[in-house]
Scaffold this motif. Structure first.
Motif, PDB file in Angstrom:
ATOM      1  N   SER A 191       0.819  -1.207   0.000  1.00  0.00           N
ATOM      2  CA  SER A 191       0.000   0.000   0.000  1.00  0.00           C
ATOM      3  C   SER A 191       0.856   1.261   0.000  1.00  0.00           C
ATOM      4  O   SER A 191       0.434   2.320  -0.483  1.00  0.00           O
ATOM      5  CB  SER A 191      -0.933  -0.001   1.222  1.00  0.00           C
ATOM      6  OG  SER A 191      -0.187  -0.057   2.426  1.00  0.00           O
ATOM      7  N   PRO A 250       2.997   1.137  -4.190  1.00  0.00           N
ATOM      8  CA  PRO A 250       2.102   0.359  -5.058  1.00  0.00           C
ATOM      9  C   PRO A 250       2.600   0.239  -6.493  1.00  0.00           C
ATOM     10  O   PRO A 250       1.995   0.766  -7.435  1.00  0.00           O
ATOM     11  CB  PRO A 250       0.801   1.165  -4.980  1.00  0.00           C
ATOM     12  CG  PRO A 250       1.252   2.580  -4.801  1.00  0.00           C
ATOM     13  CD  PRO A 250       2.492   2.496  -3.951  1.00  0.00           C
ATOM     14  N   ALA A 268       0.052  -4.622  -7.453  1.00  0.00           N
ATOM     15  CA  ALA A 268      -0.095  -3.300  -6.838  1.00  0.00           C
ATOM     16  C   ALA A 268      -0.147  -2.179  -7.862  1.00  0.00           C
ATOM     17  O   ALA A 268      -0.889  -1.198  -7.699  1.00  0.00           O
ATOM     18  CB  ALA A 268       1.045  -3.057  -5.847  1.00  0.00           C
ATOM     19  N   THR A 309      -3.676  -1.689  -9.426  1.00  0.00           N
ATOM     20  CA  THR A 309      -4.766  -1.607  -8.467  1.00  0.00           C
ATOM     21  C   THR A 309      -5.240  -0.172  -8.287  1.00  0.00           C
ATOM     22  O   THR A 309      -4.434   0.743  -8.140  1.00  0.00           O
ATOM     23  CB  THR A 309      -4.308  -2.163  -7.098  1.00  0.00           C
ATOM     24  OG1 THR A 309      -3.906  -3.519  -7.265  1.00  0.00           O
ATOM     25  CG2 THR A 309      -5.427  -2.100  -6.079  1.00  0.00           C
ATOM     26  N   PRO A 328      -4.640   1.973  -4.219  1.00  0.00           N
ATOM     27  CA  PRO A 328      -3.918   0.863  -3.586  1.00  0.00           C
ATOM     28  C   PRO A 328      -3.803   0.956  -2.070  1.00  0.00           C
ATOM     29  O   PRO A 328      -3.755  -0.067  -1.388  1.00  0.00           O
ATOM     30  CB  PRO A 328      -2.541   0.923  -4.249  1.00  0.00           C
ATOM     31  CG  PRO A 328      -2.428   2.307  -4.809  1.00  0.00           C
ATOM     32  CD  PRO A 328      -3.816   2.700  -5.194  1.00  0.00           C
ATOM     33  N   ILE A 388      -5.342  -2.727  -1.433  1.00  0.00           N
ATOM     34  CA  ILE A 388      -4.397  -3.829  -1.242  1.00  0.00           C
ATOM     35  C   ILE A 388      -4.549  -4.494   0.128  1.00  0.00           C
ATOM     36  O   ILE A 388      -4.612  -5.730   0.214  1.00  0.00           O
ATOM     37  CB  ILE A 388      -2.952  -3.353  -1.479  1.00  0.00           C
ATOM     38  CG1 ILE A 388      -2.778  -3.002  -2.961  1.00  0.00           C
ATOM     39  CG2 ILE A 388      -1.944  -4.417  -1.064  1.00  0.00           C
ATOM     40  CD1 ILE A 388      -1.452  -2.395  -3.301  1.00  0.00           C
TER      41      ILE A 388
END
Length: 481
Positions: free
Chosen positions: A83, A86, A241, A244, A247, A251
């Motif tokens: 996180s 990412p 990541a 995403t 994130p 995540i």
């Protein structure tokens, strides 16, 4: 030689995801959680439960719980890093930032082994279920094309080859399309697993639980070291990541959520399966199907086998997805040829990396047996988990004020517990597996220095380093772009 310990600064790591070689952010929290479940559930229930039961007996339930606890400590570490940073690369990238290039290369080399073997091993199990399903309809595939080389007269495991080639084609279409395919298949396999649990409860024979620990505590931990393979998949979320959405929030939800869901299903299936069948009969590549055949539920055998095939399909898909992203990240940093960080317009996928992954996994799945390779995944993953935990501690000490969307609680206690659990599980693996792993590491170090000489590591300053590399200027890395 000092240059091999150069570190990448976090800002630069984040900036590299903003240039032309970036991946498309298209995966939300639900799809990411489903991706995690897709990567975790499959091999553990449909393959490894049979192999591990030979070590732990009915206490396989406890083995799953121990492995889940070990993974929870690691999952919290993954959630903090993924996180906060990412981008693609997972533990490879985190190691580059905290420990330096040589250690990052070693981790990348280990991750390549882990995901490569995992993809191939699960494809081999997938093949076993397909052969069993086809056989249930009275069709017998020729032995020469239906198993690992040298097993029952087989020359090539053609079903395993075909599934890897098919999933390679899916991955080339991009992360968004891959996530959609994964979600559909995950729905099918979870429904089938719930059906197995519901049916199996009625065929439990309490006598099969005695003795509960036929091989004692040692057997339980040996089983835990084996079923640890079953939980691999939540770590693959970190590899996604860079693709995403949001994130910092997505995540942690994906990693922790998928681990909780999978743990509950694993323990339930282990409890039912060892209650249906004496543990000493479960050592087979398709234990779920065998359990149903053992109690005579033939119609359910067909349904469950279809679910097993679906489940193993998503595991292969997620592992291939993750491995391609590791190779992509290493290429973007100049540690592998630049062609592997090329991103195809439209789908925004690292096509060259995906094709390389497909080719390597195909070769292994075509000619090797399941028992000869799957424990290699465990030692690779456990090593990565220890390095990840150490990286969390290092960055907390060096960069305590760094913004973290998610913070692993009780640092350094939880990272240290992750290291301890990983060491205990590694100690339960076979000596020859550790020897093969050591040889892989030695080969990796040789490759690093040979390729490092080619890219000018020892004659020119390197790019992508932090302030400790005073006076260094960027270097042009040979690429194929």
């Amino acid at each position: 030689m000092k240059k091999i310990f150069q570190k990448k600064c976090i800002n630069e790591a984040l900036d590299c995801a903003k240039n032309g070689d970036t991946l498309k952010r298209s995966i939300g929290p639900l799809n990411l959680t489903i991706m995690g479940v897709g990567g975790i559930i499959g091999a553990g229930i449909f393959i490894v439960t049979g192999v591990a039961s030979a070590s732990s007996g009915p206490a396989l339930i406890v083995s799953f719980i121990i492995a889940a606890i070990a993974c929870t400590f690691t999952a919290l570490c993954y959630a903090e890093f993924a996180s906060m940073i990412p981008i693609a690369g997972s533990v490879y990238t985190y190691t580059y930032i905290t420990m330096g290039e040589i250690w990052a290369w070693i981790m990348g080399w280990i991750l390549i082994l882990q995901y490569l073997i995992a993809s191939a091993a699960v494809a081999i199990g997938w093949s076993s279920y397909v052969v069993a399903l086809v056989g249930s309809f009275g069709i017998t595939l020729p032995a020469i094309i239906s198993g690992p080389m040298g097993v029952n007269g087989s020359l090539i495991n053609l079903p395993a080859v075909l599934i890897i080639l098919a999933l390679t084609a899916v991955l080339v279409r991009g992360a968004e399309e891959s996530a959609k395919v994964n979600a559909i298949i995950v729905f099918v396999k979870v429904a089938v697993i719930l059906l197995f649990i519901t049916l199996g409860i009625y065929f439990i024979n309490p006598a099969n639980y005695h003795p509960f620990t036929p091989f004692g505590i040692t057997g339980i931990f040996e089983g835990a070291a084996m079923v640890f393979f079953a939980y691999l998949g939540f770590d693959a979320i970190a590899s996604a990541a860079e693709e995403t959405k949001n994130p910092g929030r997505t995540i942690p939800i994906g990693i922790i959520g998928s681990l909780i869901i999978s743990s509950i299903l694993y323990v339930a299936v282990a409890a039912v399966m060892t209650g249906m069948v004496p543990y000493n009969l479960l050592n087979t590549a398709s234990p779920v199907s065998f359990a149903l055949q053992y109690v005579g539920v033939q119609w359910a055998f067909t349904v469950i086998t279809i679910g097993a095939i679906a489940g193993l399909t998503t595991v292969v898909l997620v592992n291939m997805f993750s491995k391609a992203r590791i190779i992509f990240a290493m290429s973007r940093d100049g540690l592998l040829p630049g062609v592997f960080s090329n991103v195809k317009d439209g789908c925004q996928a690292p096509v060259a990396s995906i094709l390389l992954v497909g080719a390597m996994a195909t070769i292994i799945a075509a000619f090797f047996s399941l028992n000869s390779i799957f424990e290699l995944v465990n030692v690779g993953a456990l090593t990565a988990f220890m390095v990840l935990a150490l990286a969390v501690i290092i960055l907390r000490i060096k960069e305590p004020e760094l913004e973290r969307s998610f913070k692993c609680p009780l640092v350094p206690v939880i990272p240290v517990m992750s290291i301890i659990f990983s060491l205990v599980l590694i100690s339960q693996l076979k000596i020859h597996i550790l020897q093969i792993f050591a040889i892989w590491l030695a080969v990796g170090i040789i490759v690093y220095f040979v390729y490092g000489k080619y890219r000018g590591l020892f004659t020119k300053p390197v790019c992508g380093v932090d302030d400790e590399a005073e006076g260094f200027e960027p270097v042009d890395v040979p690429t194929s772009k």
